[in-house]
Write a protein that holds these residues in place. Structure first.
Motif, PDB file in Angstrom:
ATOM      1  N   ASP A 127      11.342  50.262  20.109  1.00 43.75           N
ATOM      2  CA  ASP A 127      11.438  51.265  19.209  1.00 43.75           C
ATOM      3  C   ASP A 127      10.340  50.867  18.432  1.00 43.75           C
ATOM      4  N   PRO A 128       9.647  52.066  18.330  1.00 39.03           N
ATOM      5  CA  PRO A 128       8.345  51.663  17.607  1.00 39.03           C
ATOM      6  C   PRO A 128       8.187  51.272  16.043  1.00 39.03           C
ATOM      7  N   ALA A 129       9.582  50.838  15.257  1.00 35.57           N
ATOM      8  CA  ALA A 129       9.441  50.369  14.072  1.00 35.57           C
ATOM      9  C   ALA A 129       8.977  49.154  13.956  1.00 35.57           C
ATOM     10  N   VAL A 130       9.656  48.518  15.566  1.00 33.97           N
ATOM     11  CA  VAL A 130       9.817  47.167  15.710  1.00 33.97           C
ATOM     12  C   VAL A 130       8.517  46.245  15.547  1.00 33.97           C
ATOM     13  N   LEU A 131       7.868  46.066  14.364  1.00 29.33           N
ATOM     14  CA  LEU A 131       6.832  44.906  14.601  1.00 29.33           C
ATOM     15  C   LEU A 131       7.043  43.290  15.557  1.00 29.33           C
ATOM     16  N   MET A 132       8.721  42.755  14.982  1.00 27.85           N
ATOM     17  CA  MET A 132       8.882  41.931  15.603  1.00 27.85           C
ATOM     18  C   MET A 132       9.880  41.827  15.855  1.00 27.85           C
ATOM     19  N   CYS A 133      10.941  40.929  17.056  1.00 26.82           N
ATOM     20  CA  CYS A 133      13.036  41.142  17.224  1.00 26.82           C
ATOM     21  C   CYS A 133      12.589  39.836  17.386  1.00 26.82           C
ATOM     22  N   ILE A 161      11.942  42.583  12.419  1.00 25.25           N
ATOM     23  CA  ILE A 161      10.813  42.235  11.158  1.00 25.25           C
ATOM     24  C   ILE A 161      10.617  44.282  11.639  1.00 25.25           C
ATOM     25  N   CYS A 162      10.402  45.267  10.508  1.00 20.77           N
ATOM     26  CA  CYS A 162      10.578  46.918  10.886  1.00 20.77           C
ATOM     27  C   CYS A 162       9.103  46.868  10.486  1.00 20.77           C
ATOM     28  N   LEU A 163       8.317  48.113  10.169  1.00 23.02           N
ATOM     29  CA  LEU A 163       7.134  48.280   9.657  1.00 23.02           C
ATOM     30  C   LEU A 163       8.626  49.760   8.844  1.00 23.02           C
ATOM     31  N   ASP A 178       7.486  53.177   3.854  1.00 22.45           N
ATOM     32  CA  ASP A 178       7.570  52.208   2.330  1.00 22.45           C
ATOM     33  C   ASP A 178       8.627  51.476   2.762  1.00 22.45           C
ATOM     34  N   LEU A 179       9.182  51.021   1.424  1.00 24.23           N
ATOM     35  CA  LEU A 179      10.255  50.269   1.720  1.00 24.23           C
ATOM     36  C   LEU A 179      11.582  50.130   2.256  1.00 24.23           C
ATOM     37  N   ASP A 180      11.768  51.912   1.753  1.00 21.99           N
ATOM     38  CA  ASP A 180      12.988  52.344   1.973  1.00 21.99           C
ATOM     39  C   ASP A 180      12.951  52.938   3.665  1.00 21.99           C
ATOM     40  N   GLU A 181      11.908  52.965   3.721  1.00 19.86           N
ATOM     41  CA  GLU A 181      11.850  53.118   5.474  1.00 19.86           C
ATOM     42  C   GLU A 181      12.034  52.585   6.109  1.00 19.86           C
ATOM     43  N   ALA A 219      15.872  51.564   6.092  1.00 21.14           N
ATOM     44  CA  ALA A 219      16.588  52.042   6.931  1.00 21.14           C
ATOM     45  C   ALA A 219      16.236  51.413   8.519  1.00 21.14           C
ATOM     46  N   ALA A 220      15.047  51.785   9.304  1.00 18.38           N
ATOM     47  CA  ALA A 220      15.073  51.332  10.216  1.00 18.38           C
ATOM     48  C   ALA A 220      15.538  49.845  10.555  1.00 18.38           C
ATOM     49  N   VAL A 221      15.291  48.446  10.137  1.00 21.51           N
ATOM     50  CA  VAL A 221      16.200  47.445   9.997  1.00 21.51           C
ATOM     51  C   VAL A 221      17.403  47.887  10.644  1.00 21.51           C
TER      52      VAL A 221
END
Length: 66
Positions: free
Chosen positions: A10-16, A40-42, A45-48, A51-53
């Protein structure tokens, strides 16, 4: 363990990080240093990011056999 490949792609993932595989016995969790893994997701903002996590963590399934 199911779903980690999907989560990692997933593109939102910084680290898994989940270092255990089939047949491994993770240690007992007693503190943050003995946690089994983390995600850890990007986000814009914090809400986005939160939500990804939440969305991605729900895709991970752990199967236990005795």
């Amino acid at each position: 363990m199911h779903g980690l490949d999907t989560v990692r792609a997933d593109p939102a993932v910084l680290m898994c990080h989940f270092p255990y595989g089939t047949g491994d016995t993770p240690p007992r969790t007693v503190s943050s240093s003995t946690r089994h893994g983390y995600l850890i997701c990007l986000g814009a903002d914090l809400d986005e990011a939160t939500a990804a996590v939440t969305r991605l963590a729900a895709l991970v399934k752990v199967e236990y056999r005795r």
